[in-house]
Design an enzyme around this catalytic site. Structure first.
Site, short mmCIF file in Angstrom:
data_model
loop_
_atom_site.label_atom_id
_atom_site.label_comp_id
_atom_site.label_asym_id
_atom_site.label_seq_id
_atom_site.Cartn_x
_atom_site.Cartn_y
_atom_site.Cartn_z
N GLY A 31 39.62 36.96 -93.29
CA GLY A 31 39.85 35.60 -92.82
C GLY A 31 41.32 35.23 -92.73
N HIS A 34 44.78 35.62 -87.66
CA HIS A 34 46.00 35.49 -86.86
C HIS A 34 45.84 36.35 -85.60
CE1 HIS A 34 46.97 39.42 -88.48
NE2 HIS A 34 46.92 38.93 -89.71
N GLY A 36 46.82 39.17 -84.82
CA GLY A 36 46.45 40.57 -85.05
C GLY A 36 44.93 40.73 -85.09
N HIS A 37 44.26 39.85 -85.83
CA HIS A 37 42.79 39.90 -85.89
C HIS A 37 42.20 39.67 -84.49
CE1 HIS A 37 43.65 38.42 -90.14
NE2 HIS A 37 42.94 39.51 -90.36
#
Ligand code: PAF
Length: 280
Positions: A31, A34, A36-37
């Site tokens: 969680g 950002h 990147g996720h």
């Protein structure tokens, strides 16, 4: 977007999907999402019929001295980002449902978990592979996507999949960086402005290392120079600077194959990692 908290309900959904011959893509996260996720979700999205994202701050991979208690969370913001990315299912389990009373089976990891973060965070990778195996069994993905910033984690997970003949393809996404080069991490939220500036030394040191390898430097000089850059740019406390075989994560004495230069540095109470694969 559907939301599941109960592991059994999620698993029943996944079983139905797979029984219909449809595919599931999976991005496991802790969680505080950002860019990147989100980039991992974009890699998974076109490769599956149903995209599942899990959000679970896994207590098993934190040591008592780690930041489990203050790990940043933003349930509503994360859900909104997943909706915007076209995620089909958000899996939001709790420690109590993932590790109910009586839970006692843990995976162990071999030499891949010995260096780097495995040295400074004892038990970390055992916690990671244990939860990832559980998540794979619940989500039943055809493809799962992990970030290359967590280089050693990716290597350990790939090996678990190979060792246990798991029917899931592991894909990876490149590290996403801020405009000034800082690798995106949920832990960047802990940095004050001064530490945020100091943390740029990670990226700078890796850039210089890449140039030094192109110019024909040797491993010992490369490590010494990287340490010097990290020290000279900030009062940061270096956890490790290591140059390892890119696949087996074993020490190298010559730059005669792909290697990974991995660094971990404390900026105040915040430990950040970064890495660069170097191909001589
Ligand atoms: O990289 C992470 O966020 C975590 O280690 C993972 C893979 C979700 C397991 O808890």
């Amino acid at each position: 977007m559907r939301r599941f908290e109960d592991p059994a309900a999620l698993q029943a959904w996944a079983r139905d999907v797979r029984a219909r011959g449809e595919t599931i893509g999976f991005v496991p996260t802790m969680g505080y999402l950002h860019a990147g996720h989100l980039s991992l979700m974009r890699i998974a999205r076109p490769r599956c019929d149903h995209l599942v994202v899990s959000i679970f701050v896994n207590p098993l991979q934190f040591a008592p001295t780690d930041d489990l208690g203050r790990y940043p969370r933003d349930e509503a913001g994360d859900a909104a980002k997943c909706t915007a990315e076209g995620v089909d299912v958000l899996f939001f389990p709790t420690p109590a449902t993932m590790y109910p009373p009586g839970f006692q089976t843990h995976l162990t990891v071999g030499p891949l978990a010995a260096p780097l973060c495995g040295t400074s965070r004892a038990g970390h990778f055992e916690g990671v592979v244990t939860v990832v195996l559980k998540l794979f069994n619940l989500v039943q993905p055809t493809v799962a996507v992990f970030g290359e910033k967590d280089y050693q984690q990716l290597a350990v997970i790939r090996r678990m999949v190979r060792d246990f003949n798991l029917a899931v393809e592991v894909a990876s996404g490149p590290t996403v960086r801020e405009a000034d080069g800082l690798a995106m991490s949920s832990r960047n939220a802990y940095l004050d402005p001064e530490q945020r500036t100091q943390a740029l030394s990670l990226h700078r040191a890796l850039d210089e290392a890449e140039q030094a390898v192109a110019a024909g430097t040797d491993p010992a000089t490369l490590i010494a120079r990287t340490r010097a850059i990290l020290r000279e740019q900030s009062p940061a406390e270096i956890d490790y600077v290591d140059l390892l075989d890119a696949t087996e994560l074993t020490p190298v004495t010559a730059l005669d194959r792909p290697v990974v230069l991995a660094v971990a540095v404390h900026f105040g109470g915040t430990r950040l990692i970064d890495n660069r694969v170097l191909r001589p």
